[in-house]
Design a protein around this motif. Sequence first.
Motif, mmCIF file in Angstrom:
data_model
loop_
_atom_site.group_PDB
_atom_site.id
_atom_site.type_symbol
_atom_site.label_atom_id
_atom_site.label_comp_id
_atom_site.label_asym_id
_atom_site.label_seq_id
_atom_site.Cartn_x
_atom_site.Cartn_y
_atom_site.Cartn_z
ATOM 1 N N ARG A 292 -1.410 -7.833 3.023
ATOM 2 C CA ARG A 292 -2.086 -6.905 2.115
ATOM 3 C C ARG A 292 -3.266 -6.168 2.753
ATOM 4 O O ARG A 292 -3.925 -5.374 2.087
ATOM 5 C CB ARG A 292 -2.549 -7.648 0.858
ATOM 6 C CG ARG A 292 -1.359 -8.022 -0.026
ATOM 7 C CD ARG A 292 -1.782 -8.533 -1.364
ATOM 8 N NE ARG A 292 -0.685 -8.603 -2.289
ATOM 9 C CZ ARG A 292 -0.416 -7.683 -3.223
ATOM 10 N NH1 ARG A 292 -1.188 -6.631 -3.352
ATOM 11 N NH2 ARG A 292 0.606 -7.833 -4.028
ATOM 12 N N GLU B 18 -6.434 2.563 0.241
ATOM 13 C CA GLU B 18 -5.627 2.672 -0.987
ATOM 14 C C GLU B 18 -6.071 1.651 -2.041
ATOM 15 O O GLU B 18 -6.082 0.442 -1.793
ATOM 16 C CB GLU B 18 -4.144 2.442 -0.650
ATOM 17 C CG GLU B 18 -3.217 2.506 -1.851
ATOM 18 C CD GLU B 18 -3.204 3.875 -2.535
ATOM 19 O OE1 GLU B 18 -4.081 4.087 -3.401
ATOM 20 O OE2 GLU B 18 -2.335 4.714 -2.185
ATOM 21 N N THR B 19 -6.465 2.150 -3.216
ATOM 22 C CA THR B 19 -6.793 1.251 -4.338
ATOM 23 C C THR B 19 -6.007 1.653 -5.583
ATOM 24 O O THR B 19 -6.231 1.117 -6.657
ATOM 25 C CB THR B 19 -8.297 1.292 -4.676
ATOM 26 O OG1 THR B 19 -8.640 2.639 -5.015
ATOM 27 C CG2 THR B 19 -9.163 0.816 -3.518
ATOM 28 N N TYR B 20 -5.132 2.644 -5.448
ATOM 29 C CA TYR B 20 -4.347 3.181 -6.562
ATOM 30 C C TYR B 20 -5.244 3.779 -7.651
ATOM 31 O O TYR B 20 -4.887 3.792 -8.829
ATOM 32 C CB TYR B 20 -3.358 2.147 -7.118
ATOM 33 C CG TYR B 20 -2.307 1.822 -6.071
ATOM 34 C CD1 TYR B 20 -1.378 2.776 -5.697
ATOM 35 C CD2 TYR B 20 -2.306 0.602 -5.408
ATOM 36 C CE1 TYR B 20 -0.455 2.517 -4.695
ATOM 37 C CE2 TYR B 20 -1.387 0.331 -4.412
ATOM 38 C CZ TYR B 20 -0.458 1.304 -4.069
ATOM 39 O OH TYR B 20 0.453 1.054 -3.073
ATOM 40 N N ARG C 245 -8.633 -4.920 -3.335
ATOM 41 C CA ARG C 245 -7.355 -5.328 -2.739
ATOM 42 C C ARG C 245 -7.629 -5.802 -1.320
ATOM 43 O O ARG C 245 -8.613 -5.420 -0.704
ATOM 44 C CB ARG C 245 -6.363 -4.149 -2.695
ATOM 45 C CG ARG C 245 -6.082 -3.564 -4.059
ATOM 46 C CD ARG C 245 -5.187 -2.348 -3.971
ATOM 47 N NE ARG C 245 -3.807 -2.708 -3.679
ATOM 48 C CZ ARG C 245 -2.910 -3.001 -4.621
ATOM 49 N NH1 ARG C 245 -3.241 -2.972 -5.889
ATOM 50 N NH2 ARG C 245 -1.686 -3.320 -4.289
ATOM 51 N N LEU D 132 -0.042 -0.407 6.164
ATOM 52 C CA LEU D 132 -1.162 -0.901 5.357
ATOM 53 C C LEU D 132 -2.300 0.107 5.456
ATOM 54 O O LEU D 132 -2.447 0.779 6.475
ATOM 55 C CB LEU D 132 -1.604 -2.282 5.834
ATOM 56 C CG LEU D 132 -0.619 -3.407 5.480
ATOM 57 C CD1 LEU D 132 -1.031 -4.712 6.151
ATOM 58 C CD2 LEU D 132 -0.523 -3.621 3.968
ATOM 59 N N SER D 133 -3.065 0.209 4.374
ATOM 60 C CA SER D 133 -4.107 1.231 4.310
ATOM 61 C C SER D 133 -5.478 0.560 4.244
ATOM 62 O O SER D 133 -5.602 -0.553 3.753
ATOM 63 C CB SER D 133 -3.875 2.058 3.040
ATOM 64 O OG SER D 133 -5.041 2.714 2.657
ATOM 65 N N ASP E 151 0.821 -1.223 0.000
ATOM 66 C CA ASP E 151 0.000 0.000 0.000
ATOM 67 C C ASP E 151 0.850 1.266 0.000
ATOM 68 O O ASP E 151 0.325 2.373 0.205
ATOM 69 C CB ASP E 151 -0.932 0.012 1.229
ATOM 70 C CG ASP E 151 -2.035 -1.041 1.115
ATOM 71 O OD1 ASP E 151 -2.277 -1.525 -0.005
ATOM 72 O OD2 ASP E 151 -2.642 -1.376 2.150
#
Length: 436
Positions: A167, A131-133, A152, A127-128, A103
């Motif tokens: 993850r 966050e999915t980019y 994710r 870790l977030s 992440d």
Amino acid sequence: MKVYIETYGCQMNEYDSEIVRGILREKAYALVDSAEEADIILLNTCSVRDNADRKVIARVHALRHLNGGAHKKIGLIGCMPTSHRQGLIADGKLPIDFIAGPDSYRRLPSLIEKSIESSDKAFDIRLSRSETYSGVHPFRSGGVNGWIAVMRGCNNFCTFCVVPYTRGRERSRSVDDVVTEARELAAQGCKQITVLGQNVNSYQHDGHDFAYLLDKISEIDGVQRIRFTSPHPKDFPTSLLRVVAENPKVCKHIHLPLQAGNSRVLDLMHRTYDKEDYLALVDKIKRFFPAMVLTTDIIVGFPTETEKEFEDTVDVMQRVEFDSAFIFKYSERKGTLAAKRFPDDVSAVKKTERIVRLNELQKEISLAKNRAHIGQVHAVLIESLRTKKSSSDMQGRTDGNKLVILPRGDAGIGDFVQVRITDASAHVLKGRALST
Ligand code: SF4
């Protein structure tokens, strides 16, 4: 600065390497194709099995011995940084300069700068939950196949698995965001999109589920095939089965990880279904689409699995008749619930006996299933104009993801060719083109 990325593990890591390439290019890093040319080397790592970790450790040492290797910056990204965080940061024995978790890729440029400025190990392994980019443009090498991660993380905590720790928790991208990326892929000439997620069919965003998302992607002109991986058997509502069975662009192939055939072992694994649930789902899938190609993952030798319980796995394999199966010996992963709760008490000899037996059984089933295709005609998407063994043959895949080899003709990469199947082994179909 020149960057080289080497990717280990699953398709999700392949996709993440494309994300990292996109982020670094935006910051004017140059991407190169070999470690020798690079100033910075990134190893995108996998922690699912012990031998994946060992491979990366050996590779880091080998890279340090390259000509000029002592002066290159080497970083680990992906799952190892989050699964071995303390060890990697404190351990002076592994000669790396920085680590970044899955992440942290948006912050990778500043992490690299930090490691250039200081000899201390730099790290970012937070870790977030969000966050999915989204908004990042993955840098792809082109081709007929494209990947899109739509969610994710994982909330399932199967007791053998490190993914929820490496993850983080599940989060999904918006439908619009995914559709925009799929449109870009189609515009670049991509014919087949594989939709990715650790637990892909638990996709959920703003009230929209996975079935809705697949339908939306299928509306894009140019996208001709849609695959997805990896689903969990617990997330197959009727609406999803209907889309897979009835939407002509969604491939008639479901990878349905079984893991074990015995209900007590499945319970210890925290898979949330038992043998009967699994078989009932397979029956339901076959009612919707009798010729659905089914593949699976199996673990042999989970702690306390007895010989008799192992026979349940054999039984399920015989009843379902998977087209193919990835079969693994249980390997204890530090930090997982199984490692904390259960001794790894099935001997190496027993695990080997069980995997050999299942592989032999699967080979027989795969051969019989593949031979049943002889005489049939399949639409094959050409992926390569040569095969591993021959430059006078080409290869592609059927809708059901079977590899087909045929004599090279006029067709090019990305063409669909109608192929009559003339021969089959356990791993591949052979055929002749009817038309291009
Ligand atoms: S569903 Fe289970 S096996 Fe799959 S990623 Fe999540 S925890 Fe791991």
